[in-house]
Write an enzyme that holds these catalytic residues in place. Structure first.
Site, mmCIF file in Angstrom:
data_model
loop_
_atom_site.group_PDB
_atom_site.id
_atom_site.type_symbol
_atom_site.label_atom_id
_atom_site.label_comp_id
_atom_site.label_asym_id
_atom_site.label_seq_id
_atom_site.Cartn_x
_atom_site.Cartn_y
_atom_site.Cartn_z
ATOM 1 N N GLY A 59 14.714 -3.533 -3.436
ATOM 2 C CA GLY A 59 14.478 -4.966 -3.606
ATOM 3 C C GLY A 59 14.681 -5.825 -2.371
ATOM 4 N N ASN A 96 12.380 -6.886 -0.264
ATOM 5 C CA ASN A 96 11.356 -7.948 -0.245
ATOM 6 C C ASN A 96 11.644 -9.012 -1.301
ATOM 7 O OD1 ASN A 96 9.095 -7.615 1.779
ATOM 8 N ND2 ASN A 96 9.277 -5.525 0.997
ATOM 9 N N ARG A 110 0.026 3.510 -20.444
ATOM 10 C CA ARG A 110 0.108 2.428 -19.465
ATOM 11 C C ARG A 110 -0.227 1.073 -20.074
ATOM 12 N NH1 ARG A 110 -2.716 2.416 -14.317
ATOM 13 N NH2 ARG A 110 -4.415 3.607 -15.189
ATOM 14 N N MET A 145 6.466 0.432 -7.997
ATOM 15 C CA MET A 145 5.768 1.683 -7.674
ATOM 16 C C MET A 145 5.005 2.266 -8.858
ATOM 17 S SD MET A 145 6.383 1.498 -4.591
ATOM 18 C CE MET A 145 6.034 2.955 -3.630
ATOM 19 N N ARG A 146 4.444 1.388 -9.687
ATOM 20 C CA ARG A 146 3.574 1.866 -10.768
ATOM 21 C C ARG A 146 2.246 1.136 -10.707
ATOM 22 N NH1 ARG A 146 5.439 5.449 -13.918
ATOM 23 N NH2 ARG A 146 3.792 5.121 -15.437
ATOM 24 N N ASN A 168 0.691 -8.669 -3.880
ATOM 25 C CA ASN A 168 1.405 -7.433 -3.553
ATOM 26 C C ASN A 168 1.685 -7.397 -2.060
ATOM 27 O OD1 ASN A 168 2.413 -4.736 -3.931
ATOM 28 N ND2 ASN A 168 0.498 -3.952 -3.067
ATOM 29 N N HIS A 179 2.109 -4.534 0.963
ATOM 30 C CA HIS A 179 1.854 -3.118 1.212
ATOM 31 C C HIS A 179 2.183 -2.818 2.677
ATOM 32 C CE1 HIS A 179 0.031 0.801 0.739
ATOM 33 N NE2 HIS A 179 -0.582 0.610 1.893
ATOM 34 N N GLU A 201 -8.569 -1.606 -7.999
ATOM 35 C CA GLU A 201 -8.494 -0.439 -7.114
ATOM 36 C C GLU A 201 -7.165 -0.437 -6.377
ATOM 37 O OE1 GLU A 201 -10.880 2.090 -6.569
ATOM 38 O OE2 GLU A 201 -11.637 1.191 -8.413
ATOM 39 N N GLU A 215 7.597 -7.480 6.972
ATOM 40 C CA GLU A 215 7.346 -7.745 5.540
ATOM 41 C C GLU A 215 8.196 -8.922 5.083
ATOM 42 O OE1 GLU A 215 7.363 -4.380 2.838
ATOM 43 O OE2 GLU A 215 7.043 -2.995 4.494
HETATM 44 C C1 GAR Z 1 8.242 -1.943 0.917
HETATM 45 O O1 GAR Z 1 8.072 -1.385 2.190
HETATM 46 C C2 GAR Z 1 6.905 -2.281 0.285
HETATM 47 O O2 GAR Z 1 5.953 -2.720 1.225
HETATM 48 C C3 GAR Z 1 6.509 -0.932 -0.285
HETATM 49 O O3 GAR Z 1 7.698 -0.402 -0.797
HETATM 50 C C4 GAR Z 1 8.810 -0.918 -0.058
HETATM 51 C C5 GAR Z 1 9.758 -1.546 -1.052
HETATM 52 O O4 GAR Z 1 10.942 -1.928 -0.413
HETATM 53 N N1 GAR Z 1 5.509 -1.079 -1.276
HETATM 54 C C6 GAR Z 1 4.581 -0.162 -1.507
HETATM 55 O O5 GAR Z 1 4.496 0.879 -0.908
HETATM 56 C C7 GAR Z 1 3.606 -0.516 -2.630
HETATM 57 N N2 GAR Z 1 2.470 0.326 -2.572
HETATM 58 P P1 GAR Z 1 11.881 -3.035 -1.054
HETATM 59 O O6 GAR Z 1 12.203 -2.559 -2.472
HETATM 60 O O7 GAR Z 1 13.106 -3.029 -0.190
HETATM 61 O O8 GAR Z 1 11.167 -4.338 -1.037
#
Ligand code: GAR
Length: 217
Positions: free
Chosen positions: A14, A16, A67, A92-93, A109, A111, A145, A176
């Site tokens: 968490g 971000n 889902r 991550m889903r 989102n 990424h 997608e 980020e």
């Molecule tokens: C972050 O790097 C985010 O960009 C990535 O997971 C990490 C989560 O970190 N997201 C993805 O890969 C989504 N496809 P966090 O829980 O510390 O924010």
């Protein structure tokens, strides 16, 4: 000023979410987090959210037959909290197309790559293997997608000769944490619109930044 009500789905640490929460802690920021929701009961980000005084919820995907049922429960919980915009933060889903359409242009989102390069997982390893000289991160509106959709903001970082996936991930993560709150501000202020599957900035706007598009204010 009414602040935009934001819901933040997470699956892990968490960081971000915390960057968004720090921005929202300023009462002049145009958005507030009303709910942090995790599909993982043990996600460390839940404790971090509570430390910010933010309401949390757990919806464990393992308790659902499919889902669509899981996604419906997520939408119901977010709407119960009055959420107007979703900011996925390490969630991550994959969501169903029905969920994504329900939240169309109200679903962001982050990424860890410069999309459309390196969609999916293990982006830092793949960036190193590909030998790219610049890597980075992207905030985008979500489309059905995987890792697709109109791009709001990106930041680039140099790849160094001695980088490992971990060192590169650290450098990207720092960016980020800068661009997600900045992108949320733009969206919450209504400063950007989606036209023809591209994000459009106001007339006359120019990028004065070097490695962040748009430059941060
Ligand atoms: C972050 O790097 C985010 O960009 C990535 O997971 C990490 C989560 O970190 N997201 C993805 O890969 C989504 N496809 P966090 O829980 O510390 O924010």
């Amino acid at each position: 000023m009414a602040r935009l009500k934001v819901g933040v789905p997470i699956s892990g640490r968490g960081s971000n979410m915390a960057a968004l929460a720090e921005a929202c802690a300023d009462s002049a920021f145009p958005a507030e987090i009303v709910l942090v929701l995790s599909n993982e009961p043990g996600a460390a980000g839940l404790d971090r959210a509570r430390d910010f005084g933010i309401e949390t919820a757990v919806i464990d995907h393992r308790g659902f037959a499919g889902r669509a049922a899981f996604d419906a429960a997520v939408t119901a919980r977010l709407e119960q909290a009055g959420v107007e915009l979703i900011c996925l933060a390490g969630f991550m889903r994959l969501f169903t197309a029905g969920f994504v359409e329900h939240w169309r242009n109200r679903l962001l989102n982050i990424h860890p790559s410069l999309l459309p390069a390196f969609r999916g997982l293990n982006t830092h390893e793949r960036a190193l293997a590909a030998g790219v000289r610049l890597h980075g991160c992207t905030v985008h509106f979500v489309r059905p997608e995987l890792d697709d959709g109109p791009i709001v903001m990106q930041a680039a970082v140099p790849v160094q000769p001695d980088d490992t996936a971990e060192s590169l991930a650290d450098r990207v993560l720092a960016q980020e944490h800068r661009i997600y709150p900045a992108a949320l501000r733009l969206v919450a202020e209504g400063a950007v619109t989606v036209e023809g599957e591209r994000v459009v900035y106001p007339n006359g706007w120019k990028n004065e930044g070097r490695s962040i598009d748009p430059s941060l204010r």
